[in-house]
Design a protein around this motif. Structure first.
Motif, short mmCIF file in Angstrom:
data_model
loop_
_atom_site.label_atom_id
_atom_site.label_comp_id
_atom_site.label_asym_id
_atom_site.label_seq_id
_atom_site.Cartn_x
_atom_site.Cartn_y
_atom_site.Cartn_z
N CYS A 295 0.82 -1.21 0.00
CA CYS A 295 0.00 0.00 0.00
C CYS A 295 0.86 1.27 0.00
O CYS A 295 1.83 1.38 0.74
N SER A 296 0.46 2.25 -0.83
CA SER A 296 1.17 3.53 -0.91
C SER A 296 0.57 4.58 0.02
O SER A 296 0.81 5.77 -0.17
N GLY A 297 -0.23 4.14 0.97
CA GLY A 297 -0.84 5.09 1.91
C GLY A 297 -0.31 4.94 3.31
O GLY A 297 -0.94 4.29 4.15
N PRO A 298 0.90 5.51 3.60
CA PRO A 298 1.47 5.33 4.93
C PRO A 298 0.54 5.85 6.02
O PRO A 298 -0.20 6.80 5.75
N ARG B 236 -5.92 13.59 1.42
CA ARG B 236 -4.68 14.23 1.86
C ARG B 236 -4.08 15.06 0.73
O ARG B 236 -3.65 16.20 0.93
N ARG B 237 -4.09 14.53 -0.49
CA ARG B 237 -3.56 15.27 -1.63
C ARG B 237 -4.40 16.50 -1.92
O ARG B 237 -3.88 17.56 -2.23
N HIS B 238 -5.71 16.34 -1.76
CA HIS B 238 -6.62 17.46 -1.98
C HIS B 238 -6.34 18.58 -0.98
O HIS B 238 -6.25 19.76 -1.36
N ARG B 239 -6.15 18.22 0.28
CA ARG B 239 -5.85 19.22 1.32
C ARG B 239 -4.52 19.90 1.03
O ARG B 239 -4.38 21.11 1.18
N TYR C 153 -3.10 1.06 -3.71
CA TYR C 153 -3.53 0.99 -2.31
C TYR C 153 -4.16 -0.36 -2.02
O TYR C 153 -4.75 -0.99 -2.90
N CYS C 154 -4.07 -0.75 -0.74
CA CYS C 154 -4.56 -2.07 -0.37
C CYS C 154 -6.07 -2.15 -0.40
O CYS C 154 -6.64 -3.23 -0.55
N ALA D 262 -7.11 4.41 -0.37
CA ALA D 262 -7.14 5.24 -1.58
C ALA D 262 -7.87 6.56 -1.30
O ALA D 262 -7.40 7.64 -1.66
N ASP D 263 -9.02 6.49 -0.62
CA ASP D 263 -9.80 7.69 -0.30
C ASP D 263 -9.02 8.62 0.63
O ASP D 263 -9.01 9.83 0.46
N ARG D 264 -8.39 8.03 1.64
CA ARG D 264 -7.63 8.81 2.62
C ARG D 264 -6.50 9.58 1.93
O ARG D 264 -6.30 10.77 2.16
#
Ligand SMILES: [Zn+2]
Length: 181
Positions: A142-145, A174-177, A162-163, A168-170
């Protein structure tokens, strides 16, 4: 601990589910801390008969199996993955057999007991098929640490990062913020 796919019928999904019982998204990472945890897990992956017979010894063996499966997902090369999977299959005495389940014939990997051997045989068989067909190209983490969940990428263009959709949503949020500040 998030279970994705269909571990009841897919041996590869079962392998992923076992690997992801070590869940670094939040403490405690160990999701198989007790025999009750193991029984609940076995129910969730469609192994109610294994849940009934599971013993403390299975808990220890399944944690060891998990460590080996996680190793497969980060193997350096196909040779290493093959060696690891062959060892698991051999130790579990993985033997394919046909079982008539819910009106259809399904391939199940024996033995059905002990529980760790059943899971090891099935998980190894599932991953062996994938390595044979695709090498290591379908395995990912997963690429979402802080999550380090593993996955099998079944997308056509190998775009899975992502797993699960929660990770993926999280990460999308985060990128959006990050963009809007
Ligand atoms: Zn994840």
């Amino acid at each position: 601990m998030i279970i994705v796919g269909n571990p009841k019928d897919s041996a590869a999904d079962l392998a992923v589910a076992i690997a992801n019982t070590w869940d670094t998204f939040q403490q405690p990472y160990e999701r198989l801390a007790t025999l009750d945890d193991l029984r609940r897990f076995l129910e969730r992956v469609g192994r109610p008969e294994a849940a009934r017979v599971a013993r403390k010894r299975d808990l220890i063996e399944i944690r060891q199996l998990r460590a080996r499966l996680r190793h497969v997902f980060v193997a350096q090369d196909v040779g290493e993955a093959a060696r690891l999977l062959n060892e698991i299959a051999e130790e579990a005495a993985a033997v394919p057999h046909l079982e008539h389940i819910d009106g259809t014939w399904k391939v199940r990997f024996g033995p059905s007991e002990p529980v760790a051997a059943h899971l090891g045989a099935t998980a190894a068989a599932g991953l062996i098929d994938i390595v044979q067909a695709h090498g290591l190209t379908r395995f990912g983490t997963c690429s979402g640490p802080p999550c380090t969940g593993v996955f099998v990428d079944a997308t056509k263009n190998r775009s899975k990062r992502y797993c699960c959709h929660w990770c993926a949503d999280r990460e999308a949020q985060r990128r959006h913020r990050a963009r809007s500040t």
